[in-house]
Design an enzyme around this catalytic site. Structure first.
Site, PDB file in Angstrom:
ATOM      1  N   ASP A   1      46.928  44.298  50.457  1.00  0.00           N
ATOM      2  CA  ASP A   1      47.917  43.350  49.483  1.00  0.00           C
ATOM      3  C   ASP A   1      48.873  44.095  49.196  1.00  0.00           C
ATOM      4  O   ASP A   1      49.447  45.248  49.595  1.00  0.00           O
ATOM      5  CB  ASP A   1      47.162  43.012  48.384  1.00  0.00           C
ATOM      6  CG  ASP A   1      46.399  43.978  47.699  1.00  0.00           C
ATOM      7  OD1 ASP A   1      46.450  45.309  48.089  1.00  0.00           O
ATOM      8  OD2 ASP A   1      45.658  43.944  46.954  1.00  0.00           O
TER       9      ASP A   1
ATOM     10  N   ASN B   1      38.124  41.542  37.022  1.00  0.00           N
ATOM     11  CA  ASN B   1      37.807  40.089  37.110  1.00  0.00           C
ATOM     12  C   ASN B   1      37.006  39.886  38.421  1.00  0.00           C
ATOM     13  O   ASN B   1      36.818  38.766  38.776  1.00  0.00           O
ATOM     14  CB  ASN B   1      38.946  39.063  36.654  1.00  0.00           C
ATOM     15  CG  ASN B   1      39.966  39.151  37.674  1.00  0.00           C
ATOM     16  OD1 ASN B   1      39.830  39.988  38.801  1.00  0.00           O
ATOM     17  ND2 ASN B   1      41.057  38.552  37.651  1.00  0.00           N
TER      18      ASN B   1
ATOM     19  N   HIS C   1      38.215  40.697  41.492  1.00  0.00           N
ATOM     20  CA  HIS C   1      39.074  40.293  42.687  1.00  0.00           C
ATOM     21  C   HIS C   1      38.821  41.212  43.616  1.00  0.00           C
ATOM     22  O   HIS C   1      38.495  42.389  43.196  1.00  0.00           O
ATOM     23  CB  HIS C   1      40.443  40.029  42.206  1.00  0.00           C
ATOM     24  CG  HIS C   1      41.218  41.179  41.617  1.00  0.00           C
ATOM     25  ND1 HIS C   1      42.015  41.226  40.677  1.00  0.00           N
ATOM     26  CD2 HIS C   1      41.317  42.381  42.014  1.00  0.00           C
ATOM     27  CE1 HIS C   1      42.759  42.387  40.391  1.00  0.00           C
ATOM     28  NE2 HIS C   1      42.107  43.098  41.445  1.00  0.00           N
TER      29      HIS C   1
ATOM     30  N   GLU D   1      42.060  36.212  43.549  1.00  0.00           N
ATOM     31  CA  GLU D   1      41.779  36.229  42.143  1.00  0.00           C
ATOM     32  C   GLU D   1      40.699  35.033  42.014  1.00  0.00           C
ATOM     33  O   GLU D   1      40.419  34.157  42.920  1.00  0.00           O
ATOM     34  CB  GLU D   1      43.258  35.768  41.415  1.00  0.00           C
ATOM     35  CG  GLU D   1      44.269  36.715  41.256  1.00  0.00           C
ATOM     36  CD  GLU D   1      43.886  37.749  40.048  1.00  0.00           C
ATOM     37  OE1 GLU D   1      42.891  38.319  40.028  1.00  0.00           O
ATOM     38  OE2 GLU D   1      44.773  38.142  39.564  1.00  0.00           O
TER      39      GLU D   1
HETATM   40  C1  GLP Z   1      44.429  46.048  42.261  1.00  0.00           C
HETATM   41  C2  GLP Z   1      44.350  45.890  43.692  1.00  0.00           C
HETATM   42  C3  GLP Z   1      42.781  45.988  44.137  1.00  0.00           C
HETATM   43  C4  GLP Z   1      42.148  46.947  43.420  1.00  0.00           C
HETATM   44  C5  GLP Z   1      41.887  46.539  42.170  1.00  0.00           C
HETATM   45  C6  GLP Z   1      41.192  47.789  41.238  1.00  0.00           C
HETATM   46  O1  GLP Z   1      45.037  44.951  41.559  1.00  0.00           O
HETATM   47  N1  GLP Z   1      44.972  44.718  44.102  1.00  0.00           N
HETATM   48  O2  GLP Z   1      42.681  45.959  45.509  1.00  0.00           O
HETATM   49  O3  GLP Z   1      40.747  47.001  44.236  1.00  0.00           O
HETATM   50  O4  GLP Z   1      43.130  46.547  41.448  1.00  0.00           O
HETATM   51  O5  GLP Z   1      42.005  48.765  40.979  1.00  0.00           O
HETATM   52  P1  GLP Z   1      41.298  50.106  40.316  1.00  0.00           P
HETATM   53  O6  GLP Z   1      40.757  50.729  41.525  1.00  0.00           O
HETATM   54  O7  GLP Z   1      42.766  50.800  39.764  1.00  0.00           O
HETATM   55  O8  GLP Z   1      40.526  49.643  39.214  1.00  0.00           O
END
Ligand code: GLP
Length: 241
Positions: A67, A136, A138, A143
């Site tokens: 992404d 959440n 995702h 989302e």
């Molecule tokens: C972000 C990314 C995801 C990631 C998630 C968790 O929004 N788009 O690909 O897995 O959040 O992030 P973290 O590893 O900082 O908890």
């Protein structure tokens, strides 16, 4: 699904790096699906260490990221392209031409999505997909919603996601409201998937995602239907799992 419960974050990072290393050694020209977020940083550090020791060669590897924020340039230090360069690509021998992140600056949303879908197709899909898990549920930036989107699409980020990611920006106003993300269909087509979850903050969502009902309200729950998923977590995240 297999579950690997590591002692702590560093241990989980080494285990995830073991799996990625095995993939790169077994298939030097593999396609890696890569993720951003704070979770995989330790994994990437471990891969860099192994590359520096001469144990890994990324010269033939291609990578496709999940992404990118819409509107951020590759030079913006909050863009995912910048993240990947600084946390991994600049420190290993991958050819940057073989690394793909959605184009956050493409003004035409549909074109940005079509172009990325084409990149995924041309490369024949992903051999090993690395995933983190949003609070959440995702994956990428898919989302919670009423459907599982198949292909790359532009999403409006939920308030919880923007709040969770605000810690990286100077203020909430700077957090983009939209992002491009690979679709659930493309993620599910990866041959193998490694999900990394660490820390107590992920305990509740990891249970929902992997032990709860399969629903687009918790996008990661669809992973229960994939035949080759390994969940690498630490004791804090997997307590009670
Ligand atoms: C972000 C990314 C995801 C990631 C998630 C968790 O929004 N788009 O690909 O897995 O959040 O992030 P973290 O590893 O900082 O908890």
């Amino acid at each position: 699904m297999r579950v690997y419960c590591a002692k702590d974050y560093n241990h989980a990072s080494r285990v995830a790096a073991n799996i990625i290393s095995a993939q790169v050694i077994m298939k030097p020209d593999c396609v890696l699906g890569l993720a951003t977020g704070s979770t995989p940083i330790g994994t990437y550090e471990e891969l860099i260490r192994r590359y520096e020791q001469g144990d890994l060669d990324f010269s033939k590897v291609h990578s496709i990221n999940l992404d990118e924020y819409r509107g951020l340039s590759p030079e913006n230090d909050q863009s995912y392209r910048y993240f990947m360069n600084t946390h991994l690509f600049d420190s290993i021998n991958i050819d940057k031409k073989n690394t793909y992140v959605p184009d956050g600056l493409e003004p035409d949303k549909d074109k940005a999505c079509r172009d990325y879908e084409e990149i995924i197709k041309v490369h024949g899909g992903v051999d090993l997909q690395i995933l983190g898990l949003g609070h959440n549920g995702h994956i990428g930036f898919n989302e919670p919603g009423s459907t599982f989107e198949k292909e790359t699409h532009c999403v409006t980020l939920s308030d919880t996601t923007r709040e969770a990611n605000a810690r990286f920006f100077n203020s909430m106003d700077e957090v983009p409201t939209e992002a491009y993300t690979m679709g659930i269909g493309s993620i599910m087509q990866a041959k193998k998937i490694v999900v990394i979850v660490t820390g107590e903050g992920k305990r509740e969502i990891v249970k929902k995602a992997f032990q709860g009902p399969i629903t687009p309200e918790v996008q990661a729950s669809v992973l229960q239907l994939h035949s080759d998923v390994i969940l690498v977590g630490d004791e804090a995240a997997l307590a009670g799992f």
